[in-house]
Every structure is written in structure tokens, then in C-alpha cells.
Scaffold this motif. Structure first.
Motif, short mmCIF file in Angstrom:
data_model
loop_
_atom_site.label_atom_id
_atom_site.label_comp_id
_atom_site.label_asym_id
_atom_site.label_seq_id
_atom_site.Cartn_x
_atom_site.Cartn_y
_atom_site.Cartn_z
N LYS A 222 0.82 -1.22 0.00
CA LYS A 222 0.00 0.00 0.00
C LYS A 222 0.85 1.27 0.00
O LYS A 222 0.45 2.29 -0.56
CB LYS A 222 -0.94 0.00 1.20
N LYS A 223 2.02 1.20 0.64
CA LYS A 223 2.88 2.38 0.66
C LYS A 223 3.29 2.78 -0.75
O LYS A 223 3.41 3.97 -1.07
CB LYS A 223 4.11 2.11 1.51
N ASN A 226 0.20 4.02 -2.72
CA ASN A 226 -0.15 5.38 -2.30
C ASN A 226 0.52 6.45 -3.14
O ASN A 226 -0.04 7.55 -3.33
CB ASN A 226 0.25 5.60 -0.83
N THR A 230 -1.22 9.98 -3.99
CA THR A 230 -0.80 11.21 -3.30
C THR A 230 -0.20 12.21 -4.28
O THR A 230 -0.45 13.41 -4.17
CB THR A 230 0.21 10.89 -2.19
N MET A 310 -9.34 3.48 -2.19
CA MET A 310 -8.50 4.61 -2.60
C MET A 310 -8.48 4.78 -4.11
O MET A 310 -8.48 5.91 -4.63
CB MET A 310 -7.09 4.42 -2.06
N ARG A 339 -7.82 10.65 5.34
CA ARG A 339 -6.84 11.06 4.34
C ARG A 339 -7.47 11.96 3.28
O ARG A 339 -6.82 12.89 2.78
CB ARG A 339 -6.21 9.83 3.70
N ILE A 345 -5.16 12.26 -0.43
CA ILE A 345 -5.63 11.49 -1.58
C ILE A 345 -6.91 12.12 -2.09
O ILE A 345 -7.58 12.88 -1.38
CB ILE A 345 -5.89 10.00 -1.23
#
Length: 662
Positions: A222-223, A226, A230, A310, A339, A345
């Protein structure tokens, strides 16, 4: 955009060839339980076999695939057979023969000169991606062309050491695949390039014995996922510290469904500051001025049936969705909500969160609280209320005898009750037991087939598809039921565009939801839009099509009887849901209200949302057209404004490779 490799809803009969002793097993895991399997084995050096199946509430694919490679690792033969997610037959074949690449599936029969490309199958097996990775690793450019179009490249994102249930260690790599537009897709491999796992919040595939590593590896993955979201949020979010003025614009009055022309709307911070005639409204110095000539300003759209991830956020914003009701999700939703609020996001405001409850068992829902007793259900309602959920959604396996006490508990906490109609119960009975809203149009129509229907499985779709055309909307039974709904203020979340797709979208034709934007789609997206979503044998196309026409009549009859319709899609394109309402015969001005005014009114939020008025949250969309006159203009979102911040749909779509209204 769907991965060309991992597409669980389109994946695939029991293998016809015997597995070998070196068969590698992967398990399909959902909510901590094994719900399927993925097997891979070889017959000699160049014949690769894969088998994949899982069960999702009676649905789920079962597919065998065979790939043959040449001495360089190029895939020169690929055969795919089985059934897809909705249990319809799948046959697909790719072959390299006499210098040509030939492929045939349910909507393509093509051939081109072969130059070593990788074929992008429609119904592929998740494990086949390892063959693509080996080709990429052997390529000097680390890139390979794709048939019918596009290119694929890879990079190693991360290396990790995992341990199996016997404490044996294994080195794995997270590989990012890019080049086809949109965000990178991530898959886990062993260091020697064998498929190890495909992980997500909803459902995961992982090598057998390593299931405990899902909770370890998914946060790592997920990092990296992201980063795309982002970075996109930073690139397309425009904040203004002084103010915004939209002048010379046609303004939609969602409270009445009317419009007035030559308006000016001033925005300060996250609020609408003033609204007036452009001829008499002074724009303060320093305000960003947006010329709204020949444009249409209306409140942002509400998606009233989402299950938010997301990856949904950017396209929702591009489609003008500024507010969302989530109809059931995991605990990660609360983090995503924060977030979004922090602008890290993209996504709509998540205004309403539903507490999801189903009975544990074979056909249980893929998320939420799975209960074994009424007492457990009561406790979960209390827990959901403490978390901030505003309503409870009940699902298909719930014991009908539990509905009333569960609804009573929810109502005692000032929570609404909605959802599927439980198996062996009718919508009328559910209303009597305390339902405030019926979710999905098929659940409403099943009311007229009695309380002996098992709606936990595909019957809830196929019965309506094959027999829905026998229902008469003007019959006394239907009229009486609608009167009951009106008397009890029952709302409906039809998600009719889902049924349009399931009942009428045939292979070889662009799905109706994508037709208005067909020429703006990237080649691969357009290809998947032509794959077809019909859920039964094509010989039944006519009764399904006729039943869909009856569904449209039901929607119009709901409207004519004064029953509140809340616009939602369950994962589709909200703009198209509105287009279908218009096709049903509902006036466009009320169609627009179903996605703006009525959601805010239903939840007591008209003090903040639903209309364009001073003091309300500045959630707006500026449209290059007039959807009150032509509902298809709802596609032409020029700007999305959420809480006073400006977002460019064109920039968002560009990040996905779309050329959208350029």
C-alpha cells in the motif's frame, strides 16, 4: 482501470490434465478464510498450466489455462477454458502460426504479423503474469509490446523475507507493472520470478502456507500504491487563499429543479459566500475569476451506493462526485476518510457510513460483520453506532426472524435500516419489519415472486432476468405495494445501471455506460468495455433484455408514485445511472435532484449540502453544457469544486491515459 492480468471478476472447469508432483498451490483468501485456490504446474520445459477458482456468494470463476513458450520464453500458444465470475462459458485462444499472431475470444477474432509481442488476454489466470515477468527480465529495454496495443514495463519496488507456517524463510519481491496508463499494478513474486501473491483489502491470492503474511505484505504494498494517488492529489488540487468567483453562469436550483441565468457565485474558504446576478454582484479584489459563460453550475453529485477504495477516488472526482454514502466496507475506510479530509488522496466527502451485517455461512457477504446469532447482531449495531455509522445495511443471508429486532435496535439509536432483502423474505415483509430503504431494484421486483426464493446466490439476478418480463407495473399488486412504500416513506437505491450491464451488455459491443465517451477511452480500456457483462447463456438474451425494459418501467413508476429515488451505482459510473433515469422518462431536472437535493434531504444535511446557497459547503460542479436540457451533458464536467478547492477532471483523466473532452 483493470489490470490486464489480475481481474478477479472476469477470471475462470476443473483442469482436464493431471497435475504433477511439482504443482504449486496458492490459496484465495477473504476475511481470513480460504475461499478458493490457484494451482500451477508444468509439463516439460515449455508447457505451463494454471487453474484458478474461488467462491463468492455462489458466484466465482473456475478456469484452466495452458500456455506454451518457445526457447526465448515468448508465449506462442495460450488456451483458456472455463466459466467466469457469473458462471458463463469462457473460451479464449492465442496462437503464433506462420509468422502471424492470431487470437479469438468472445468478441474478437483477429490476426496481425507477429513481432514477439505479449498477448493481453481477457479471461486470463492470475499466475500467468510470471511468464510476462520472465520476458520483461530478458528484454534489454525492460519493456515489451502488448497485443492488441500498448506496452508493459516493470520495476522492483521492494524485497522482503517471509516465513511459512513451518517457519521456513522465502525471499519475495514486489514488482510494479506500468506502461498501460493509470496507476502501476503491484504483484508479489519469489526472487526467481515465480508468482507468489496478488493482494488487496477485498480478496487476496497467496502461496499456500504463507497466508499469515497477507497482513504483513499488504501494508508494504500500500505504501507504494499510495504514491500514485498522493502525487495525483498534489498535481490536480488547486487551493485559493482569497476566494473564487464563477460569473455569467447558469445556476441550477436543486430545491425546485429550476435554473436562473447570468449568475455569479462567490466562494470563500470552503463555503459559498454569495449568489447573485452577474450584472449587480461585485467580485472582491484578488478572487480567482472563472468565466461560466455557456456553462451550468450545480451542486456536486452524491454517489449513494459506494464501497470506497482509494483507487475509486480520482475518477469519482473527475465524474463530479463530491459526496458519498458508503454501503459497507472494512475498518480501513475510516482511515481513507481522514486522508481525504487532509487532502492527501483524492475522493469525495464520505458523509454516510453504513454498518454492514450478514449471517455467517457459505453465501455470506465479503465484508462487514458476519454473525451467528441475533445477540451478535445487536452488539455489532451498538459498535457501529459508536464508530459513527448512520445506518445499518442488512444482507441476503440474515435470518428473516432477526430483521425486526435488528431494525428496532438500529432505530433506537436513530440509525436507518436498508439493504438486500434476506432470502425467503419479501420486500413487503422487510418493510413491515423495519426497513427504511430497499437496496437494488432486483430486490424490489423479487417481492412479486414470493418468499420461497433463495436470494443468497445467483437466483436473485437470474430469476429477475428470465421472469421479470412477466411483471405488470400497472397491476393492482404493484400499485398496492408502491402505495405501501409511499405511506411508509420507503426510499429506493435502484442501481439500475448494474442490471443494464448484467442483462444487456453483450460481447463485441461497447458497454452502454461507456458509449458516450467511447472515443476518449484508451485502447485497452475500450477493449475491456467490449468484453460484455451478460450473466447468462446468450440464448437467453431476449428475455433478459425484455426484463430490463420492465425494470426501467419500475423506476419510472417509483417516480410517478412519489417514492424517493437515491442515485447510486455499486461501483459503476454515476453519470450513466442518471442517464438511465432520464431514459426511463423521468424529467432531467428531477434526475439531477436525485443525486443532489434528495440525498442531503434524506439524511438531514440540507443545512450543508444539496443546494447552492450562502453558508453551505462549496461542493459544486461546473458543466460545459446543460444537463437539464440534455442529460448526457452531465459527462462534460469542466471543473469539480469540493470544499472550495478546484479539481480539473481533464488532468485526472490524463493521468489514466484518457483523452476526455479535449
Amino acid at each position: 482501470m483493470r489490470s490486464i492480468f489480475i481481474c478477479l471478476s472476469l477470471a475462470f472447469t476443473v483442469p482436464g490434465l493431471a497435475q504433477t508432483t511439482d504443482t504449486i498451490r496458492h490459496n484465495v483468501v477473504r476475511l481470513g478464510k480460504v475461499v478458493g485456490k490457484h494451482l500451477s504446474w508444468k509439463a516439460g520445459a515449455n508447457d505451463h498450466y494454471y487453474y484458478f477458482e474461488f467462491n463468492d456468494r455462489g458466484r466465482g470463476p473456475s478456469v484452466t489455462s495452458h500456455s506454451k513458450t518457445d526457447s526465448k520464453g515468448n508465449i506462442i500458444l495460450q488456451e483458456i477454458n472455463g466459466v467466469d465470475y457469473f458462471k458463463t462459458k469462457v473460451e479464449e485462444r492465442f496462437e503464433v502460426k506462420t509468422g502471424k499472431a492470431l487470437w479469438k475470444n468472445k468478441f474478437e477474432n483477429e490476426s496481425v504479423a507477429y513481432k514477439g509481442e505479449l498477448y493481453s488476454n481477457i479471461n486470463g489466470n492470475p499466475g500467468e503474469i510470471e511468464l510476462a515477468l520472465k520476458l520483461l527480465k530478458n528484454s534489454t529495454s525492460k519493456k515489451i509490446n502488448i497485443l492488441p496495443s500498448g506496452a508493459l514495463s516493470y520495476s522492483i519496488a521492494k524485497e522482503e523475507i517471509v516465513k511459512d507456517e513451518k517457519n521456513n524463510s522465502l525471499a519475495v519481491q514486489l514488482i510494479a507493472f506500468t506502461g498501460l496508463g493509470g496507476p502501476p499494478t503491484y504483484t508479489w513474486f519469489t526472487k526467481d520470478g515465480n508468482f507468489f501473491g496478488s493482494l488487496s483489502d477485498w480478496i487476496s491470492i497467496i502461496q499456500a502456507g504463507y497466508e499469515k503474511n497477507i497482513d504483513i505484505l499488504l501494508p508494504v504494498q500500500k505504501k507504494f500504491e499510495n504514491n500514485f494517488y498522493t502525487n495525483l492529489a498534489k498535481a490536480v488540487t488547486e487551493k485559493n487563499s482569497t476566494g473564487i468567483a464563477i460569473k455569467n453562469v447558469t445556476v441550477f436550483n436543486a430545491a425546485e429543479g429550476s435554473t436562473f441565468i447570468n449568475g455569479t457565485v462567490l466562494i470563500k474558504g470552503n463555503l459559498i459566500e454569495k449568489i447573485g446576478n452577474s450584472s449587480y454582484t461585485t467580485i472582491p479584489a484578488g478572487y480567482k475569476i472563472i468565466d461560466g459563460t455557456n456553462k451550468f453550475l450545480m451542486p456536486g453529485l452524491w454517489e449513494m451506493h459506494g464501497h470506497f477504495f482509494m483507487s475509486d477516488g480520482p475518477l469519482m472526482m473527475a465524474q463530479g462526485v463530491t459526496n458519498l454514502r458508503d454501503m459497507g466496507n472494512g475498518d480501513e475506510l475510516w482511515n481513507l476518510k481522514k486522508r481525504i479530509q487532509a487532502d492527501s488522496i483524492l475522493g469525495p466527502e464520505i458523509n454516510i457510513v453504513s454498518g454492514f451485517i450478514d449471517k455467517a455461512g457459505e453465501f455470506a457477504a465479503p465484508t462487514g460483520a458476519l454473525i451467528n446469532s441475533l445477540e451478535e447482531g445487536i452488539k455489532y449495531i451498538e459498535d457501529y453506532h459508536k464508530k459513527g455509522c448512520r445506518q445499518i445495511k442488512l444482507y441476503s443471508s440474515i435470518n428473516p426472524e432477526w430483521v425486526k429486532p435488528l431494525a428496532d435496535k438500529a432505530h433506537s439509536l436513530d440509525m436507518r435500516v436498508c439493504g438486500h432483502i434476506p432470502a425467503f423474505m419479501t420486500a413487503s415483509q422487510a418493510i413491515d419489519a423495519g426497513y427504511d430503504e430497499i437496496t437494488h431494484l432486483n430486490m424490489l421486483m423479487l417481492n412479486f415472486f414470493g418468499d420461497t426464493v433463495d436470494t443468497r446466490n445467483m437466483t436473485r439476478f437470474k430469476l429477475v432476468g428470465t421472469k421479470g418480463n412477466t411483471l405488470d407495473v400497472s397491476s393492482d399488486a404493484v400499485k398496492s405495494f408502491f402505495q405501501k412504500m409511499k405511506d411508509k416513506n420507503i426510499t429506493v437505491d435502484p442501481t439500475i445501471s448494474i442490471f443494464e450491464s448484467m442483462f444487456t451488455d453483450m460481447p463485441g459491443k461497447v458497454a452502454k455506460a461507456y458509449l458516450p465517451i467511447e472515443k476518449y477511452l484508451p485502447a485497452q480500456t475500450r477493449r475491456y468495455a467490449m468484453a460484455g457483462s451478460f450473466i447468462d447463456d446468450e440464448s437467453l438474451a431476449q428475455p433478459y433484455s425484455s426484463s430490463y425494459e420492465v425494470m426501467k418501467k419500475f423506476v419510472k413508476a417509483l417516480y410517478d408514485n412519489g417514492i424517493t429515488i437515491l442515485a447510486g451505482t455499486d461501483g459503476g459510473i454515476l453519470q450513466h445511472e442518471l442517464e438511465v433515469y432520464s431514459e426511463c422518462g423521468i424529467p432531467n431536472y428531477d434526475v439531477l435532484r436525485m443525486a443532489t437535493y434528495f440525498p442531503a434531504k434524506e439524511y438531514g444535511l440540507l443545512d450543508k449540502y444539496g443546494t447552492i446557497a450562502p453558508g453551505k459547503i462549496a461542493n459544486l460542479i461546473l458543466i460545459d453544457g446543460d444537463p437539464k436540457k440534455n442529460i448526457k451533458d452531465i459527462r462534460k464536467i469542466y471543473l469539480t469544486i469540493k470544499e472550495g478547492k478546484i479539481y480539473s477532471p481533464k488532468k485526472i483523466y490524463a493521468a489514466y491515459g484518457w483523452k476526455y473532452y479535449y
